[in-house]
Design a protein around this motif. Structure first.
Motif, PDB file in Angstrom:
ATOM      1  N   GLN A  44       0.776  12.422 -11.276  1.00 41.70           N
ATOM      2  CA  GLN A  44       0.480  13.550 -10.391  1.00 41.70           C
ATOM      3  C   GLN A  44       0.891  14.888 -11.001  1.00 41.70           C
ATOM      4  N   ASP A  48      -4.800  15.085 -10.772  1.00 38.65           N
ATOM      5  CA  ASP A  48      -5.004  14.474  -9.470  1.00 38.65           C
ATOM      6  C   ASP A  48      -5.338  12.994  -9.693  1.00 38.65           C
ATOM      7  N   PHE A  50      -6.872  10.990  -8.015  1.00 38.68           N
ATOM      8  CA  PHE A  50      -8.243  10.682  -7.608  1.00 38.68           C
ATOM      9  C   PHE A  50      -9.241  10.940  -8.732  1.00 38.68           C
ATOM     10  N   LEU A  74      -2.106   5.816  -1.651  1.00 32.21           N
ATOM     11  CA  LEU A  74      -2.789   7.092  -1.846  1.00 32.21           C
ATOM     12  C   LEU A  74      -4.278   6.969  -1.555  1.00 32.21           C
ATOM     13  N   ARG A  75      -4.905   5.926  -2.115  1.00 35.06           N
ATOM     14  CA  ARG A  75      -6.354   5.789  -1.981  1.00 35.06           C
ATOM     15  C   ARG A  75      -6.761   5.370  -0.569  1.00 35.06           C
ATOM     16  N   ARG A  76      -5.877   4.691   0.144  1.00 38.44           N
ATOM     17  CA  ARG A  76      -6.217   4.266   1.505  1.00 38.44           C
ATOM     18  C   ARG A  76      -5.917   5.324   2.559  1.00 38.44           C
ATOM     19  N   TYR A  77      -4.831   6.067   2.371  1.00 35.98           N
ATOM     20  CA  TYR A  77      -4.313   6.859   3.491  1.00 35.98           C
ATOM     21  C   TYR A  77      -4.239   8.352   3.262  1.00 35.98           C
ATOM     22  N   HIS A  78      -4.645   8.841   2.096  1.00 33.18           N
ATOM     23  CA  HIS A  78      -4.672  10.292   1.910  1.00 33.18           C
ATOM     24  C   HIS A  78      -5.579  10.902   2.976  1.00 33.18           C
ATOM     25  N   PRO A  79      -5.108  11.939   3.681  1.00 35.27           N
ATOM     26  CA  PRO A  79      -5.900  12.466   4.800  1.00 35.27           C
ATOM     27  C   PRO A  79      -7.155  13.230   4.388  1.00 35.27           C
ATOM     28  N   PRO A  81      -9.131  12.957   0.984  1.00 39.29           N
ATOM     29  CA  PRO A  81      -9.495  12.634  -0.403  1.00 39.29           C
ATOM     30  C   PRO A  81     -10.748  13.390  -0.823  1.00 39.29           C
TER      31      PRO A  81
END
Length: 256
Positions: A44, A48, A50, A74-79, A81
């Protein structure tokens, strides 16, 4: 080809030092190579997460893959993405048991473990010998000797070859892996001494001898545990290999 060291501590994270993890970049493509304890924090600081285009895991010991759990969160719950991670799953090239083993690591209790499946945000591709294209890179997994299924990698782009041993003891496959490499990113976990387990790790002397036999352009030593003497390991490698030798440092960047 640009190599960034996200972490290089062997077996466990060290003081202010993440475990094994590396970032390779070429032609705008970002390939993460291992993602051990603490490496997602370092990633990070560089980019990023992503924007990663693919992830390659040499084996499934935690010091090389523990932060896949954090990447899952991160990939499931980032508000917010930048894209839908379920529509654009991250390719993960890893040993065959990776989907089950990484799900086991992610699940907090037995009931959830039975139903955990990380394939909503990752697209798993089992490793096997033979070259494959990953973005602009030609990646050749080479099975090596370790207590679990493990691979080293030859990664080629634009006439440059990075050879990465992963974790390995001495084995004939290392000759194929390292032959003529522009840079050999080689684990060196301890100094040479009688009684060391041969199917576990390499010493500085063994890493240097491998680089010399392979005709590598330079030797980059990594995976030194916090309890090992890095200066002694480097001295052994330099005694066996007349080319450039250096221990990698977290945050270092190499344009190969």
């Amino acid at each position: 080809m640009r190599l960034t060291i996200l972490g290089c501590s062997g077996s466990i994270p060290g003081p202010d030092r993440a475990a094994s993890g590396y970032l390779l970049e070429a032609d705008g493509f970002r390939l993460a190579l291992d993602l051990g304890n603490g490496t997602l924090a370092r990633l990070q600081a560089v980019c990023d997460p992503f924007t990663l285009d693919a992830l390659v895991l040499s084996h499934l010991h935690p010091d090389h893959c523990a932060d896949v759990s954090a990447l899952t969160v991160l990939r499931r719950y980032h508000p917010a993405p930048p894209y839908d991670p379920r529509q654009r799953r991250l390719p993960v090239h890893a040993p065959e048991e990776a989907p089950a083993r990484l799900a086991n690591a992610y699940a907090p209790h037995e009931a959830e473990r039975r139903n955990t499946d990380l394939s909503d945000v990752f697209a798993f591709h089992p490793l096997h010998p033979g070259a494959r294209r990953i973005g602009p890179f030609t990646v050749t997994p080479v099975p090596v000797v370790h207590p679990t299924e493990s691979f080293g990698f030859r990664i080629e782009h634009g006439g440059t070859t990075l050879a990465y041993t992963g974790d390995t003891g001495p084995c004939p496959a290392l000759e194929e892996l390292a032959a003529g490499a522009t840079a050999l990113l080689c684990e060196a976990s301890w100094t040479d001494a009688p009684g060391r387990p041969e199917a576990l790790h390499l010493s500085g002397a063994q890493a240097g001898a491998l680089a010399a036999r392979a005709g590598a352009g330079r030797l980059l030593l990594t995976h030194v545990p916090p309890w090992s003497d890095v200066d002694a390991i480097v001295a052994e490698a330099r005694a066996a290999f007349s080319g450039p030798v250096e221990p990698v440092e977290q945050g270092a960047v190499y344009d190969l």
